[in-house]
Structures are given as structure tokens and as C-alpha cells.
Motif scaffolding. Sequence first.
Motif, PDB file in Angstrom:
ATOM      1  N   TYR A 151       0.834  -1.206   0.000  1.00  0.00           N
ATOM      2  CA  TYR A 151       0.000   0.000   0.000  1.00  0.00           C
ATOM      3  C   TYR A 151       0.868   1.254   0.000  1.00  0.00           C
ATOM      4  CZ  TYR A 151      -4.141  -2.847   1.153  1.00  0.00           C
ATOM      5  OH  TYR A 151      -5.158  -3.748   1.131  1.00  0.00           O
ATOM      6  N   GLN A 152       1.957   1.215   0.776  1.00  0.00           N
ATOM      7  CA  GLN A 152       2.848   2.371   0.851  1.00  0.00           C
ATOM      8  C   GLN A 152       3.579   2.595  -0.469  1.00  0.00           C
ATOM      9  OE1 GLN A 152       5.471   1.637   4.175  1.00  0.00           O
ATOM     10  NE2 GLN A 152       3.797   1.343   5.625  1.00  0.00           N
ATOM     11  N   LEU A 153       4.124   1.516  -1.033  1.00  0.00           N
ATOM     12  CA  LEU A 153       4.908   1.632  -2.260  1.00  0.00           C
ATOM     13  C   LEU A 153       4.071   2.071  -3.459  1.00  0.00           C
ATOM     14  CD1 LEU A 153       7.236  -1.517  -1.963  1.00  0.00           C
ATOM     15  CD2 LEU A 153       7.821   0.873  -1.504  1.00  0.00           C
ATOM     16  N   PHE A 154       2.797   1.675  -3.476  1.00  0.00           N
ATOM     17  CA  PHE A 154       1.933   2.012  -4.602  1.00  0.00           C
ATOM     18  C   PHE A 154       1.092   3.264  -4.333  1.00  0.00           C
ATOM     19  CE2 PHE A 154       3.005  -2.295  -5.788  1.00  0.00           C
ATOM     20  CZ  PHE A 154       3.021  -2.255  -7.167  1.00  0.00           C
ATOM     21  N   GLY A 155       1.346   3.909  -3.201  1.00  0.00           N
ATOM     22  CA  GLY A 155       0.630   5.144  -2.895  1.00  0.00           C
ATOM     23  C   GLY A 155      -0.847   4.942  -2.668  1.00  0.00           C
ATOM     24  N   ILE A 156      -1.220   3.818  -2.057  1.00  0.00           N
ATOM     25  CA  ILE A 156      -2.625   3.512  -1.795  1.00  0.00           C
ATOM     26  C   ILE A 156      -2.961   3.926  -0.364  1.00  0.00           C
ATOM     27  CG2 ILE A 156      -4.373   1.691  -1.681  1.00  0.00           C
ATOM     28  CD1 ILE A 156      -2.668   0.088  -3.657  1.00  0.00           C
ATOM     29  N   GLY A 157      -3.884   4.878  -0.228  1.00  0.00           N
ATOM     30  CA  GLY A 157      -4.263   5.387   1.076  1.00  0.00           C
ATOM     31  C   GLY A 157      -5.305   4.528   1.752  1.00  0.00           C
ATOM     32  N   ALA A 158      -5.579   4.827   3.020  1.00  0.00           N
ATOM     33  CA  ALA A 158      -6.531   4.040   3.815  1.00  0.00           C
ATOM     34  C   ALA A 158      -7.930   4.050   3.216  1.00  0.00           C
ATOM     35  CB  ALA A 158      -6.568   4.565   5.251  1.00  0.00           C
ATOM     36  N   ASN A 161       0.740   3.768  -8.363  1.00  0.00           N
ATOM     37  CA  ASN A 161       2.052   4.313  -8.736  1.00  0.00           C
ATOM     38  C   ASN A 161       3.088   3.189  -8.787  1.00  0.00           C
ATOM     39  OD1 ASN A 161       1.022   7.013  -8.661  1.00  0.00           O
ATOM     40  ND2 ASN A 161       1.189   6.972  -6.421  1.00  0.00           N
ATOM     41  N   PHE A 162       3.406   2.729  -9.998  1.00  0.00           N
ATOM     42  CA  PHE A 162       4.350   1.624 -10.150  1.00  0.00           C
ATOM     43  C   PHE A 162       5.783   2.124 -10.028  1.00  0.00           C
ATOM     44  CE2 PHE A 162       0.701  -0.563 -11.855  1.00  0.00           C
ATOM     45  CZ  PHE A 162       0.947  -1.890 -11.546  1.00  0.00           C
ATOM     46  N   THR A 163       6.558   1.421  -9.205  1.00  0.00           N
ATOM     47  CA  THR A 163       7.982   1.677  -9.055  1.00  0.00           C
ATOM     48  C   THR A 163       8.689   0.327  -9.122  1.00  0.00           C
ATOM     49  OG1 THR A 163       7.916   1.428  -6.643  1.00  0.00           O
ATOM     50  CG2 THR A 163       7.534   3.645  -7.538  1.00  0.00           C
ATOM     51  N   LEU A 164      10.007   0.335  -9.195  1.00  0.00           N
ATOM     52  CA  LEU A 164      10.754  -0.916  -9.252  1.00  0.00           C
ATOM     53  C   LEU A 164      10.526  -1.735  -7.985  1.00  0.00           C
ATOM     54  CD1 LEU A 164      12.749  -2.810 -10.614  1.00  0.00           C
ATOM     55  CD2 LEU A 164      14.623  -1.473  -9.598  1.00  0.00           C
ATOM     56  N   LYS A 165      10.628  -1.088  -6.824  1.00  0.00           N
ATOM     57  CA  LYS A 165      10.415  -1.800  -5.557  1.00  0.00           C
ATOM     58  C   LYS A 165       8.994  -2.340  -5.455  1.00  0.00           C
ATOM     59  CE  LYS A 165      13.806   0.618  -2.662  1.00  0.00           C
ATOM     60  NZ  LYS A 165      13.978   1.473  -1.449  1.00  0.00           N
ATOM     61  N   GLY A 166       8.028  -1.511  -5.887  1.00  0.00           N
ATOM     62  CA  GLY A 166       6.638  -1.941  -5.839  1.00  0.00           C
ATOM     63  C   GLY A 166       6.378  -3.129  -6.745  1.00  0.00           C
ATOM     64  N   SER A 167       6.970  -3.110  -7.931  1.00  0.00           N
ATOM     65  CA  SER A 167       6.779  -4.205  -8.887  1.00  0.00           C
ATOM     66  C   SER A 167       7.384  -5.508  -8.375  1.00  0.00           C
ATOM     67  CB  SER A 167       7.409  -3.834 -10.233  1.00  0.00           C
ATOM     68  OG  SER A 167       6.801  -2.674 -10.777  1.00  0.00           O
ATOM     69  N   ILE A 168       8.557  -5.416  -7.743  1.00  0.00           N
ATOM     70  CA  ILE A 168       9.195  -6.602  -7.182  1.00  0.00           C
ATOM     71  C   ILE A 168       8.330  -7.184  -6.058  1.00  0.00           C
ATOM     72  CG2 ILE A 168      11.184  -7.443  -5.854  1.00  0.00           C
ATOM     73  CD1 ILE A 168      12.898  -5.429  -7.395  1.00  0.00           C
TER      74      ILE A 168
END
Length: 305
Positions: free
Chosen positions: A37-44, A225-232
Motif C-alpha cells: 500500500y505504501q509503495l503504490f501510494g494507496i491510502g486508507a 504508482n508503479f515503481t521498481l520496488k513496488g513491482s518486485i
Amino acid sequence: MRDKNEAIFTKTYMVMILGLISCFLWGSAFPSVKIGYQLFGIGANDTFEKIVFAGYRFFLSSIMIFVFCIITGRSLKIQKEDTYKVGFLGLIQTALQYVFFYIGLSNTSGTKGSILAATTTFFSVILAHFFYAEDKLSIKRIVGVILGFIGVAVVNLKGGAFQGGFKLTGEGFIIISSLVGALAGIYTKKIAKNISPFMISSYQLFIGSVVLMLAGSLGGGNGLNFTLKGSILLLYLGFISAAAFSLWTILLKYNGVGKVSIYKFSVPLFGVFLSYIFLGERLLGINVILGVIFVSSGIILINKE
């Protein structure tokens, strides 16, 4: 081939190894989802984004199993009548269960979520009474269920009372998710008699993931919000479901619900310790310790021969 597989997957050491591997993977999902949730910018309050996130995860899981089947020479052909069965399983086990799970987990701690999710075992024991002769309720099992729910209550105590310790969209949704998961487990064992475990896992995950992605997208959940860490991390979450569901389906195919369920006592234990390691959540709170003891004791008692 069936007799050979049955001889292998009913051995105590094999059930123990596969059961604990599955439960470790499920336990690791609690902190992993919250980190996701944090890595993809997903809020509560980003409900539909959570549903889309779940859909991506299970879609990847289904693709992983499909690839595994192709590499190992397993057939992906499924009978028409079986399509309806695994489709229904996908709707309840992947879509419905995880809508409640993802929303609930975002509104509670990883530690609480992992312990509350253990109620799946208690629901399974009660439901199995009505479906399988070898899993009838007894005084021992009833006491085990009581111990387990005491553990669920204890972990929700705050200052010796329930005030502020329970939220419907948090702890409540996790419990509902557990009930749906128990129903799905009963149904999985029923259809696994004539369908390959890998076939069941792959198709139900695929169908369920499509439903989740469509539902989330229609609700406006497209802003991940896709990032390298989020995708892994997403790939790891996909692997969790691919491996754990496949192994668990194999165990349910060749063993009774009661015999397999004993190992789910380790899910909250893995979840608690992994949440402490990766999320920094408190490990030694007396409520959490007592909750783990009661939940574990209840499940062990239920399944003790």
C-alpha cells in the motif's frame, strides 16, 4: 498415479512440510500487503485501488501457475462442467474473500490481522462437521473453538475493555474474509476429487483476479504508482498465492480438513513475527502474546489425535 500421490501427500512429514511452507507464505502476506500500500501510494480510503491491487496480485499468481504447468508438461485443458466449478470458486475464494481481506487489513495492524485471519480454522472445523464424517464436532473440538475465539477477543482488548478495539471495516472485514475462506476451503476439497490441484488454483485465481480488476477499475481505482520496488513486491505477492494455494489444494485433495487445518495455527505466528520485523509493530504486547497462545492452543486441541 492417484494412489502414488495419495501415498506421498498423506504422509505426516509431507503434510507438515507443505503445510508450514504454505502458512509461512500466507503469514508473510500481512506485512507485504501493508508495505505494498505504501509503495503504490494507496491510502486508507482508496478502496477501489486496493481491489485493483489485489486483482493484479492474483492475475500474476495465475500466470505463474500456468507457466509452471507448461514447463512441467501438465495439461491446461479443462472440461466445460469443471469451468463452472472453478469459476464459482474464483468468485468466492479470490474475489469476495480478498475484497474483505484487503480492505480489512488496511484498517487494522498486520499483527491483529494475522491473528484474526486464524478464525478461518474455527469456521472450517464447524463447517466440516456438516460435510465430512471424519470431522464431526466433539467436546474437544468445541473447547478448541472457544479457546480460539477467546484469543480473538483478547487481541482486540484495549486497556482491559473492547472500547475502540474493534472496527467493522477493519477487524470485522478480516473475520468475514475468514468465513468466506472457510466456505471456499470446504468447496475446494469437494471439487478437488476430480480436478487437478494446479488446474483449480490457476483458473480460480485467474477468474477471480479478472473480477477484482474489473470491479476496481469500474469504481475508479486506476491510480497505482508503479515503481521498481513496488513491482518486485507485487511479484512476490503473486508468488505467495501461486505457491500457497497450489500446495494447500494438494493437501486438501488427499487429507481431511481437520488434519490439514492444524498447520494454520502457524499463520498468526508467522504474521506476528514478520510484522514485527518488517513493519516495526510491537511484538511483546501482552494482548498479542495471550491471543497467539489461545489461538494456537485452540487449533492444536481441535486437531490433536
